[in-house]
Design a protein around this motif. Structure first.
Motif, PDB file in Angstrom:
ATOM      1  N   GLU A  30     -61.614 -30.121 -19.724  1.00 25.19           N
ATOM      2  CA  GLU A  30     -62.232 -29.258 -20.742  1.00 25.19           C
ATOM      3  C   GLU A  30     -62.841 -30.120 -21.840  1.00 25.19           C
ATOM      4  O   GLU A  30     -62.181 -30.989 -22.396  1.00 25.19           O
ATOM      5  N   THR A  31     -64.105 -29.885 -22.142  1.00 25.75           N
ATOM      6  CA  THR A  31     -64.777 -30.651 -23.199  1.00 25.75           C
ATOM      7  C   THR A  31     -65.744 -29.746 -23.960  1.00 25.75           C
ATOM      8  O   THR A  31     -66.034 -28.625 -23.537  1.00 25.75           O
ATOM      9  N   SER A  32     -66.281 -30.265 -25.025  1.00 25.20           N
ATOM     10  CA  SER A  32     -67.336 -29.567 -25.761  1.00 25.20           C
ATOM     11  C   SER A  32     -68.652 -30.337 -25.684  1.00 25.20           C
ATOM     12  O   SER A  32     -69.603 -30.010 -26.401  1.00 25.20           O
ATOM     13  N   ASN A  33     -68.702 -31.360 -24.813  1.00 22.85           N
ATOM     14  CA  ASN A  33     -69.921 -32.173 -24.762  1.00 22.85           C
ATOM     15  C   ASN A  33     -70.330 -32.617 -23.360  1.00 22.85           C
ATOM     16  O   ASN A  33     -71.258 -33.410 -23.214  1.00 22.85           O
ATOM     17  N   SER A  34     -69.651 -32.141 -22.328  1.00 22.21           N
ATOM     18  CA  SER A  34     -70.004 -32.533 -20.967  1.00 22.21           C
ATOM     19  C   SER A  34     -70.819 -31.423 -20.301  1.00 22.21           C
ATOM     20  O   SER A  34     -70.353 -30.279 -20.213  1.00 22.21           O
ATOM     21  N   TYR A  35     -72.008 -31.765 -19.841  1.00 25.68           N
ATOM     22  CA  TYR A  35     -72.853 -30.784 -19.168  1.00 25.68           C
ATOM     23  C   TYR A  35     -73.921 -31.504 -18.361  1.00 25.68           C
ATOM     24  O   TYR A  35     -74.124 -32.721 -18.487  1.00 25.68           O
ATOM     25  N   LEU A 158     -79.667 -25.609 -27.683  1.00 21.59           N
ATOM     26  CA  LEU A 158     -78.973 -26.633 -26.912  1.00 21.59           C
ATOM     27  C   LEU A 158     -77.825 -27.178 -27.760  1.00 21.59           C
ATOM     28  O   LEU A 158     -77.861 -28.291 -28.278  1.00 21.59           O
ATOM     29  N   GLY A 159     -76.800 -26.345 -27.928  1.00 17.90           N
ATOM     30  CA  GLY A 159     -75.671 -26.782 -28.724  1.00 17.90           C
ATOM     31  C   GLY A 159     -74.697 -25.655 -28.977  1.00 17.90           C
ATOM     32  O   GLY A 159     -74.737 -24.615 -28.332  1.00 17.90           O
ATOM     33  N   ALA A 160     -73.804 -25.882 -29.953  1.00 15.60           N
ATOM     34  CA  ALA A 160     -72.763 -24.926 -30.312  1.00 15.60           C
ATOM     35  C   ALA A 160     -71.916 -24.586 -29.101  1.00 15.60           C
ATOM     36  O   ALA A 160     -71.694 -23.418 -28.766  1.00 15.60           O
ATOM     37  N   PHE A 161     -71.425 -25.618 -28.398  1.00 13.32           N
ATOM     38  CA  PHE A 161     -70.615 -25.422 -27.203  1.00 13.32           C
ATOM     39  C   PHE A 161     -69.165 -25.113 -27.571  1.00 13.32           C
ATOM     40  O   PHE A 161     -68.596 -25.727 -28.469  1.00 13.32           O
ATOM     41  N   ASP A 162     -68.565 -24.185 -26.851  1.00 10.35           N
ATOM     42  CA  ASP A 162     -67.161 -23.831 -27.023  1.00 10.35           C
ATOM     43  C   ASP A 162     -66.377 -24.413 -25.850  1.00 10.35           C
ATOM     44  O   ASP A 162     -66.588 -24.007 -24.701  1.00 10.35           O
ATOM     45  N   PRO A 163     -65.472 -25.367 -26.096  1.00 12.73           N
ATOM     46  CA  PRO A 163     -64.741 -25.971 -24.973  1.00 12.73           C
ATOM     47  C   PRO A 163     -63.943 -24.961 -24.157  1.00 12.73           C
ATOM     48  O   PRO A 163     -63.701 -25.181 -22.966  1.00 12.73           O
ATOM     49  N   LYS A 164     -63.548 -23.852 -24.775  1.00  9.84           N
ATOM     50  CA  LYS A 164     -62.770 -22.836 -24.061  1.00  9.84           C
ATOM     51  C   LYS A 164     -63.620 -22.005 -23.104  1.00  9.84           C
ATOM     52  O   LYS A 164     -63.102 -21.137 -22.406  1.00  9.84           O
ATOM     53  N   GLN A 165     -64.930 -22.276 -23.076  1.00  8.27           N
ATOM     54  CA  GLN A 165     -65.811 -21.631 -22.106  1.00  8.27           C
ATOM     55  C   GLN A 165     -66.387 -22.642 -21.110  1.00  8.27           C
ATOM     56  O   GLN A 165     -67.112 -22.261 -20.190  1.00  8.27           O
ATOM     57  N   SER A 166     -66.070 -23.911 -21.298  1.00  6.54           N
ATOM     58  CA  SER A 166     -66.638 -24.953 -20.447  1.00  6.54           C
ATOM     59  C   SER A 166     -66.121 -24.839 -19.018  1.00  6.54           C
ATOM     60  O   SER A 166     -65.054 -24.288 -18.760  1.00  6.54           O
ATOM     61  N   PHE A 167     -66.901 -25.383 -18.102  1.00  2.00           N
ATOM     62  CA  PHE A 167     -66.529 -25.350 -16.688  1.00  2.00           C
ATOM     63  C   PHE A 167     -65.633 -26.533 -16.363  1.00  2.00           C
ATOM     64  O   PHE A 167     -65.881 -27.658 -16.797  1.00  2.00           O
ATOM     65  N   ILE A 168     -64.578 -26.277 -15.598  1.00  2.00           N
ATOM     66  CA  ILE A 168     -63.730 -27.330 -15.050  1.00  2.00           C
ATOM     67  C   ILE A 168     -63.645 -27.093 -13.550  1.00  2.00           C
ATOM     68  O   ILE A 168     -63.278 -26.000 -13.106  1.00  2.00           O
ATOM     69  N   GLY A 169     -63.986 -28.091 -12.785  1.00  2.00           N
ATOM     70  CA  GLY A 169     -63.944 -27.943 -11.336  1.00  2.00           C
ATOM     71  C   GLY A 169     -65.113 -28.649 -10.689  1.00  2.00           C
ATOM     72  O   GLY A 169     -65.627 -29.652 -11.205  1.00  2.00           O
ATOM     73  N   GLU A 170     -65.545 -28.110  -9.562  1.00  2.00           N
ATOM     74  CA  GLU A 170     -66.607 -28.714  -8.755  1.00  2.00           C
ATOM     75  C   GLU A 170     -67.696 -27.683  -8.510  1.00  2.00           C
ATOM     76  O   GLU A 170     -67.405 -26.531  -8.168  1.00  2.00           O
ATOM     77  N   ILE A 171     -68.938 -28.111  -8.695  1.00  2.00           N
ATOM     78  CA  ILE A 171     -70.064 -27.191  -8.521  1.00  2.00           C
ATOM     79  C   ILE A 171     -71.266 -27.975  -8.020  1.00  2.00           C
ATOM     80  O   ILE A 171     -71.467 -29.129  -8.394  1.00  2.00           O
ATOM     81  N   GLY A 172     -72.031 -27.356  -7.138  1.00  2.00           N
ATOM     82  CA  GLY A 172     -73.203 -28.039  -6.596  1.00  2.00           C
ATOM     83  C   GLY A 172     -74.001 -27.128  -5.697  1.00  2.00           C
ATOM     84  O   GLY A 172     -73.773 -25.916  -5.625  1.00  2.00           O
ATOM     85  N   ASP A 173     -74.950 -27.725  -4.957  1.00  2.00           N
ATOM     86  CA  ASP A 173     -75.822 -26.987  -4.046  1.00  2.00           C
ATOM     87  C   ASP A 173     -76.467 -25.801  -4.768  1.00  2.00           C
ATOM     88  O   ASP A 173     -76.527 -24.683  -4.247  1.00  2.00           O
TER      89      ASP A 173
END
Length: 221
Positions: A30-35, A158-173
């Motif tokens: 969980e982060t507020s800056n990873s995307y 492009l900002g004001a990120f909430d870490p409690k809404q961030s994605f954790i896991g694997e995503i692609g395709d």
């Protein structure tokens, strides 16, 4: 054996192996800056779309999770969510449409959402199985001029990120078309058959800008 025949046999062997290298994005924490920002092949001025991805997450039942975010300067133009109660949803500049389906988990799910402005028909596919159809935002147009992010939900352009809404896991395709694909085409996509490449996002060629703690993993499928 003639060289042309050797090359032909090699081509047949590769075709029969059926292996394709697929890059996958891993968000480990969980982060507020990873995307990751995705650069579209054409502006997202859409009256219909099919958006597909492969996703796995262990956040089931703990909190809401952003899966895809397209933000213009004025609004969240197209967001896809896993809701707090496990439902899947997408939002087009306002209230969303929600689907009660099996929850996402650690096993990879092929997920597609489809929408058509002329009829308002909205649906969701999980591993090729279609949900019921709901009527949503009939006559609406998704506006161009925004930015597409995976991993965070921007509450400003492009900002004001909430870490409690961030994605954790694997995503692609992640692939997107400016039309509604047929049910059979989506099923072919799930099974790895050849289908027309996305004309808004084509995962094989889409330009990615990676920020923060995101790992890109290449794997064969």
């Amino acid at each position: 054996m003639r060289l042309s025949a050797v090359l032909f046999m090699i081509a047949i062997s590769v075709a029969q192996s059926g292996s394709v290298t697929l890059k996958t994005l891993v968000f480990p924490s969980e982060t507020s800056n990873s995307y990751v920002e995705l650069v579209p092949l054409k502006p997202l001025q859409l009256k219909a779309f099919t958006l597909c991805m492969r996703v796995a997450t262990e956040l089931s039942g703990r909190r809401e999770v952003i899966l895809f975010a397209y933000r213009t300067r004025d609004a969240d133009a197209l967001n896809v969510w896993r809701e707090l109660d496990g439902r899947l949803s997408f939002y087009l500049s306002g209230d969303g449409v929600l689907f009660r389906v099996p929850e996402l988990g650690a096993l990879e799910t092929h997920l597609c959402v489809t929408w058509d402005s002329s009829s308002g028909a909205a649906a969701l596919f999980m591993n090729g199985r279609k949900s019921l159809t709901k009527i949503y935002k009939k006559g609406h147009t998704v506006c161009k001029g925004g930015r597409v992010l995976v991993g965070q939900d921007p509450d400003s352009y492009l900002g004001a990120f909430d870490p409690k809404q961030s994605f954790i896991g694997e995503i692609g395709d992640i692939n997107m078309w400016d039309s509604v694909l047929s049910d059979s085409t989506i099923q072919d996509l799930v099974s790895g058959k050849e289908v027309p490449r996305g004309n808004v996002f084509d995962w094989q060629t889409t330009q990615l800008t990676i920020r923060g703690k995101v790992e890109v993993i290449n794997r064969e499928v």
